[in-house]
Design an enzyme around this catalytic site. Sequence first.
Site, PDB file in Angstrom:
ATOM      1  CG  ASP A 127      72.709  67.916   2.241  1.00 51.33           C
ATOM      2  OD1 ASP A 127      72.338  66.766   1.937  1.00 51.33           O
ATOM      3  OD2 ASP A 127      72.537  68.406   3.363  1.00 51.33           O
ATOM      4  CG  ASP A 332      70.859  62.911   2.070  1.00 52.40           C
ATOM      5  OD1 ASP A 332      71.280  63.922   1.494  1.00 52.40           O
ATOM      6  OD2 ASP A 332      70.986  62.706   3.281  1.00 52.40           O
TER       7      ASP A 332
END
Length: 521
Positions: A127, A332
């Site tokens: 992440d 992201d």
Amino acid sequence: MAWPRSIVAFTYYSLILFVLLVGFGSRSCYGFGSQFGFGIHHRFSDPVTGLLGVEGLPEKGSLGYYVAMAHRDHIIRGRHLASSNDQSLPLTFASGNDTLLLPSLGYLYYANVSVGTPSLWFLVALDTGSDLLWLPCDCKKDGCITDLQSSSGKVNLNIYSPNSSSTSGIVSCKSPLCGQTQCPSASSNCAYKVAYLSSNTSSTGILVEDVLHLITDDTQLKEVDATITFGCGQSQTGTFLEGGAPNGLFGLGMEDVSVPSTLARNGLASDSFSMCFGPDGLGRIAFGNNGSSDQKETPFNVGQSHPTYNISITHITVGKNSSELGFSAIFDSGTSFTSLADPAYTFISESFDSQIQEKRHASDSQLPFEYCYTLSSTQNVYSIPQVNLTMKGGAVYFLTNPTEGLSIQGENVYCLALLKSEDINIIGQNFMAGYQIVFDRKRLVLGWKDSNCYDDENSNTLAVSPSHSPAGSPAAVINPEAKNNGNSTSLPVPSPSNHSPKLKFFTYTLTMIFVSFFAIF
């Protein structure tokens, strides 16, 4: 603090048969400088099965099979790792640089990491939208998922404990990496709590230190032990107890506590890393990879109170339509599908819609995507306008596959896989497919280059035909990484497909299914 993302859970399908890879045979150079890639083989190819054997393992393709193979890798590759200060080569995880897209566990990219002495493996979601690595650890009652049910039976997940590792240590509240403003006492532990946007979703525990086992990402495979600070996640809530990241979350953000920051600060790797998002669900990760001289680049927007991989988009083109709309967005990897706020969302959606030949699918409140189209019963190919984004500095970022295909009550449908945001713009991993993305934190630039994530130094292929036959079911959109940014809504979504040259559809359901789990998110 972290940013919103949509993570989608899907039933397990045959992609897992392909994504378990091992580096054998010939190596060929790719990327920049002295970085190398590896010849790869299917986990079930003759060279691999001949070495590892499969007798007594769970059914191939099952979640239990992957766990068994990961455990076997750990035994076969068991090493006495040694520290190194060689900054000339990129680093990756001890089990290899492969990352994999797990549709059954959130439709995110995962990597197998090993931590501690003796080492334990954890399959963690990667992440770039958050900073802290946390692992399930010394779990309080009902605070962690310790096992999952798969088609092969119960799968036990590793749980970390500082008391079980000879190289572990507890981080003091006085540590510069501790976010507490006041310490109860000079010797108190550093407590943490990370809250996320999904309803009642959080991770709580204490910060600890231990070694993360790495290797150089080249033909030498030199072992490196990196001492890192991470979260001993004693109590998880919400999505994390429903199958989202049951075995940990690997934050790759810019804050000092993140692993990329730690590696750079300790002189183990340059302050940059790359992630490759393969069109077939296979990817790669390398810390200290500075990219290549021929990659395209755009600068990060700096000066934020919470630094992120935020870039500026100056121009949008959708087929014959173009606009000078300017906005910023976060790259992201922890968000499944891209979400944009108006006016960008409306411009892209309506421009896309105006150039589609198929009939628009009737409005369906169960679908997260607004613009979907129905194909005829004999149609398995469709044409869409090219969508591209011009970044600050003039480099153009082409979207290799902005649509997703699904089947609803016997009808074949494809959708523009774009979600509407009320505030923050996020480029999710579905818009990163077909690229090696370089997060150069030293030069403060985002780089990208066409890649299929294989030995493709000279490849210009943006999309390759997946080697699997997708067949999955949607579950719920969740936002496991975000904090203090409003409410999130759970909606069923389809898993992705390849729109060119053949459309492959996925069985659509309207209820959350966590049936064929393996071991992670």
